[in-house]
Scaffold this active site. Sequence first.
Site, mmCIF file in Angstrom:
data_model
loop_
_atom_site.group_PDB
_atom_site.id
_atom_site.type_symbol
_atom_site.label_atom_id
_atom_site.label_comp_id
_atom_site.label_asym_id
_atom_site.label_seq_id
_atom_site.Cartn_x
_atom_site.Cartn_y
_atom_site.Cartn_z
ATOM 1 N N CYS A 2 0.825 -1.195 0.000
ATOM 2 C CA CYS A 2 0.000 0.000 0.000
ATOM 3 C C CYS A 2 0.864 1.251 0.000
ATOM 4 O O CYS A 2 2.084 1.202 -0.041
ATOM 5 C CB CYS A 2 -0.899 0.013 1.233
ATOM 6 S SG CYS A 2 -1.830 -1.515 1.468
ATOM 7 N N LEU A 51 -3.520 -1.893 -1.866
ATOM 8 C CA LEU A 51 -3.371 -2.975 -2.833
ATOM 9 C C LEU A 51 -3.742 -4.246 -2.083
ATOM 10 O O LEU A 51 -3.011 -4.691 -1.194
ATOM 11 C CB LEU A 51 -1.940 -3.059 -3.362
ATOM 12 C CG LEU A 51 -1.630 -4.212 -4.322
ATOM 13 C CD1 LEU A 51 -2.454 -4.092 -5.592
ATOM 14 C CD2 LEU A 51 -0.139 -4.249 -4.661
ATOM 15 N N GLY A 77 2.720 -2.950 3.904
ATOM 16 C CA GLY A 77 3.612 -4.092 4.047
ATOM 17 C C GLY A 77 2.880 -5.385 4.275
ATOM 18 O O GLY A 77 1.688 -5.510 4.004
ATOM 19 N N ASP A 99 -3.723 -8.832 8.093
ATOM 20 C CA ASP A 99 -2.588 -8.691 9.007
ATOM 21 C C ASP A 99 -2.576 -7.313 9.669
ATOM 22 O O ASP A 99 -1.958 -7.141 10.724
ATOM 23 C CB ASP A 99 -1.269 -8.977 8.297
ATOM 24 C CG ASP A 99 -1.004 -8.076 7.110
ATOM 25 O OD1 ASP A 99 -1.969 -7.558 6.523
ATOM 26 O OD2 ASP A 99 0.182 -7.890 6.751
ATOM 27 N N SER A 367 11.448 -12.062 -4.881
ATOM 28 C CA SER A 367 12.707 -11.596 -5.469
ATOM 29 C C SER A 367 13.880 -12.179 -4.685
ATOM 30 O O SER A 367 13.745 -12.511 -3.507
ATOM 31 C CB SER A 367 12.744 -10.060 -5.432
ATOM 32 O OG SER A 367 14.017 -9.565 -5.754
#
Length: 625
Positions: A2, A51, A77, A99, A367
């Site tokens: 976000c 998001l 996060g 969360d 990643s």
Amino acid sequence: MCGIIGLYSSVQSPDESTLRVMTDALAHRGPDDSGVWVDPEAGIGLGHRRLSILDLSPLGHQPMHSACGRYVIAYNGEVYNHMALRRELPEYPFRSTSDTETILAAVSAWGLESALKRFVGMFAMALWDRRDRKLFLVRDRMGIKPLYYGRLDKGWVFGSELKALRACPGFSSTIDRGALSLYFRHNFVPAPFSIYEDAWKLEPGQLVIIGDTGLKLVRWWDTGSLWRKGSAEPLEMGDHEATERLEELLSDAVSLRMLSDVPLGAFLSGGIDSSTVVALMQRASDRPVRTYSIGFHEKGYNEAGHAKAVARHLGTDHTELYVTPRDMLDVIPAMPRFWDEPFADSSQIPTYILSRMTREHVTVSLSGDGGDELFSGYDRYFWTTGVWNAVHRIPAPVRKVLVAAGRAVPNRLFDLLGSKGQKVRWRLDAVGMEDFPSLYRYFTSMFKRNEIVLGLEREPDHFLAELPPTGDHWSWMSLYDLLCYLPDDILTKVDRASMAVSLEARVPLLDHRVVEFAARLPHALKVRGGKGKWLLRQVLYRHVPRELVERPKMGFGVPIEQWLHGELRQWCDDLLDPAVIRRQGYLDAGLVERMWREYLAGEQNWKSSLWEVLMFQAWLAEWKP
């Protein structure tokens, strides 16, 4: 993932319309939902762009209030172990599976700092304590998620990106010339500085407390202390035991980061780090993992074939895209809009294109960043220690004579020798370095001296981490990069590139439990046989044949040198116009003109330095401070 923003003032109420404008400036970070909350009496306002990754329902809406009513949070996060934490909080009346609500429950039960130390994840958050009237700004341990804060005449402003601060009336966009000089040294503006005089970055593991009495900085996680202690108290493990333990830690870190209510994949370059992450993902998955890579037609830059071979061996669902100079040229003008302070790591371009392609298929991508810093993977670690050892074989009196001779020679005489002159000058400078940290910082600097920024009295003091008690140069280089290069270059690059297209990027190698383990690994488990990342390679070899991943390190660069002479030539000429640079008054136009002329004539390869100038000029054109 976000974007968060906010305003705080003890003497006036935030304007809700301003909060909405600031929030909308971060719409790319969170296209799914938007929220604003204001307490006029307390002078606090928070904003959030969402998001949706976990709990896609409206119950995940932010800013969110704790059940007890004491706390309000805007958060960016993921806390990957949040469901496990909920089992320790049976009394909390959870309404969602978000969360964010777990964070509020944990803070309500244990207090902020105690809760933070239990979180496994990446996060930047603003937490308002309604009872004590204090604002807490928090950044995660390794600096994966960004957070800026700035000073206003009557309060403070903060946000995930500088563009949100700039959208706030009263925020000063005066350029900090000291920070600009640091940019030309590093390729980026290092924390705690920002490009603006009245704005700063939270450092990794930092907590900012703002209240009626002002602002206080607290370190809730200290990578430096952890790393120095690890160097002084290394683990006593055999090769097999260490490999088993690392694979166990990485497997858990990867599995936790596969938690998602939306489609998930991974970046795959075919190198050690990303291949390890993907191998462990595929082992944990009952279906082919989606993997993504990009390639170049220019020889020497293309890793797509290696990635494809690893993907084929692991059985992933692989997608690749070959990038042309035209593709690059099309996105370069947008770079300053996404990196809203000067940033000159040219791999930002392929990282953005890779993120854009990946986002067409998934919303979350893992990643492999962090492996080089944790496990001594950079080639520069080898040659810096080699230079230091060679220099100190020269008797001290001889070194003093060489340094004095070098300082007596005017710069213009070195310039007459072209590229050879620069090499001679840099070697003479290296001979004069009194300590290893100074040598490493010098070698990793783009502009070695403050010679390009006008009106600069002196470059700001920027930390040089202390050497461990053991004097371990390898450990020190890793620590310096963990504190500076990793968060301010690598992680900034990945965050801005992925968030520009609303893609969440997760980095399992930077799970803090892996970092704690790496901090205590002896040198022989990281470097062996003239190669770094020895232990990480042993984990990978259990899943991928070594011949598929063992090759010279290529990095994620782009053929800038070819493009500056070709497809980007007109773009360069426009941005490097001496008349424009003189009028702006930030850079030495004569120096820039000479660098460009020598570069085009093949007299001096100013490629990296010119790219720094070009990205600063492009940033100026976009943001017009």
